[in-house]
Design an enzyme around this catalytic site. Structure first.
Site, short mmCIF file in Angstrom:
data_model
loop_
_atom_site.label_atom_id
_atom_site.label_comp_id
_atom_site.label_asym_id
_atom_site.label_seq_id
_atom_site.Cartn_x
_atom_site.Cartn_y
_atom_site.Cartn_z
CG HIS A 92 1.11 1.16 -24.16
ND1 HIS A 92 0.00 1.96 -24.10
CD2 HIS A 92 1.72 1.24 -22.94
CE1 HIS A 92 -0.09 2.52 -22.90
NE2 HIS A 92 0.97 2.08 -22.18
CB CYS A 125 4.01 2.40 -20.35
SG CYS A 125 3.94 0.72 -19.73
#
Length: 346
Positions: free
Chosen positions: A306, A322
């Site tokens: 992301h 992440c």
């Protein structure tokens, strides 16, 4: 009158007897010769005695059979010499049969045939032999060098780069037709002595084309270098900077796939102590408390790719597992990566 007739008949009979006697003497005094037009193994032996015919046929046939037999495949070559093949030619039976033609008929027909030089169109094949074991050894050598198993195409990631192992077609020697051609060459001087080894092909279950199709888009995330590389058709297209998980929240290593995509992602806050009061909540897109910016590509168990507003974190261990990217970079990457694309995390 009667007496003259008797005398004339007696004279004629005497002449006939003398002529017959001459024929018989000529036939008896002429050595047996093979009629003109007769060949043994392709060698013309017409007009020769059996002994001379055997000598001539043996000399010419053996000279012709001295040529080695060569089996070829691509740029490789295997040779079988007449000595190794133990070629033997037995001319006795063929010469005897040819000689018998010279004794057929009676003395008158034989003398007439010799005088007129009449030809007999006959071909006799000598008895030949060779070593079957020598042919087997030759084919074993060819088979050992030619035969190969098919190789499956595959994709691996080693040494920091994505590599494809090319698939390879397997080969199997066709022994029967090659053996037949070798035997013919050993016994027939006019047969081809350069033989191409025929093979059958076996396709791999997974071909290079299939692998390239399967891995049309691939991502490789290197946690040590903080780089995310995009591959298309197994070739590098672009490399982006990333941030990975910090100690205790390490980004998981392994091979995964992009499981889902969201162009305007909300943040599903995990039930973890580090989330504080936000644990278990859903923070909508655009909310200042939502750290997932611009785009989302899910990988595994809440871990994904992301964008981030913390540009300074790129190139460090700063996330909770992440892969963070600069917002322009994740926007650029998003349409290039389909759901189901594989990703290696190193």
């Amino acid at each position: 009158m009667h007496q003259r007739s008797v005398l004339l008949l007696t004279a004629v009979l005497a002449i006939v007897l003398v002529a017959c006697g001459g024929v018989l003497v000529a036939d008896a005094s002429t050595p047996t010769k093979i009629p003109e037009g007769v060949t043994i193994g392709g060698v013309d032996v017409g007009g020769l005695t059996p002994a001379k015919a055997k000598t001539k046929a043996q000399t010419e046939l053996l000279n012709q059979l001295e040529r080695p037999v060569r089996v070829t495949h691509g740029g490789r070559r295997w040779t079988l010499t007449p000595k190794a093949a133990k070629i033997r030619v037995d001319l006795d039976a063929a010469v005897d049969e040819a000689a018998r033609l010279g004794t057929t008929g009676n003395a008158f027909s034989r003398v007439y045939r010799n005088v007129k030089g009449e030809k007999v169109d006959r071909e006799f094949s000598p008895s030949s032999s060779y070593s079957r074991a020598a042919i087997t050894k030759l084919l074993d050598r060819v088979e050992k060098d030619v035969d190969r198993s098919p190789k499956e195409a595959s994709v691996t990631f080693e040494g920091g780069s994505l590599d494809v192992t090319e698939g390879r077609v397997g080969l199997k020697l066709k022994r029967a037709p090659v053996a037949k051609a070798v035997r013919k060459a050993l016994l027939n001087p006019s047969a081809p002595h350069r033989i191409t080894a025929k093979t059958t092909k076996k396709q791999p279950e997974t071909t290079t084309a299939e692998v390239k199709k399967q891995y049309g888009t691939v991502l490789v995330a290197n946690r040590a270098t903080f780089k995310l590389t995009l591959y298309k058709n197994l070739k590098v297209v672009k490399t982006y900077g990333i941030s990975v998980g910090k100690a205790g929240n390490d980004t998981p290593a392994g091979q995964y796939t992009i499981g889902n995509k969201d162009p305007n992602p909300a943040w599903h806050v995990p039930n973890s102590d580090w989330a504080g009061d936000l644990a278990g909540k859903v923070i909508p897109a655009g909310d200042p408390q939502n750290p997932i910016k611009a785009r989302w590509m899910g990988i595994y168990d809440g871990v994904g790719i992301h964008g981030t507003s913390d540009d300074a974190s790129i190139g460090t261990n700063a996330s909770h597992g992440c892969l963070r990217m600069h917002v322009p970079d994740v926007i650029d990457l998003f349409p290039r990566v389909p759901v189901g694309a594989p990703i290696w995390i190193l």
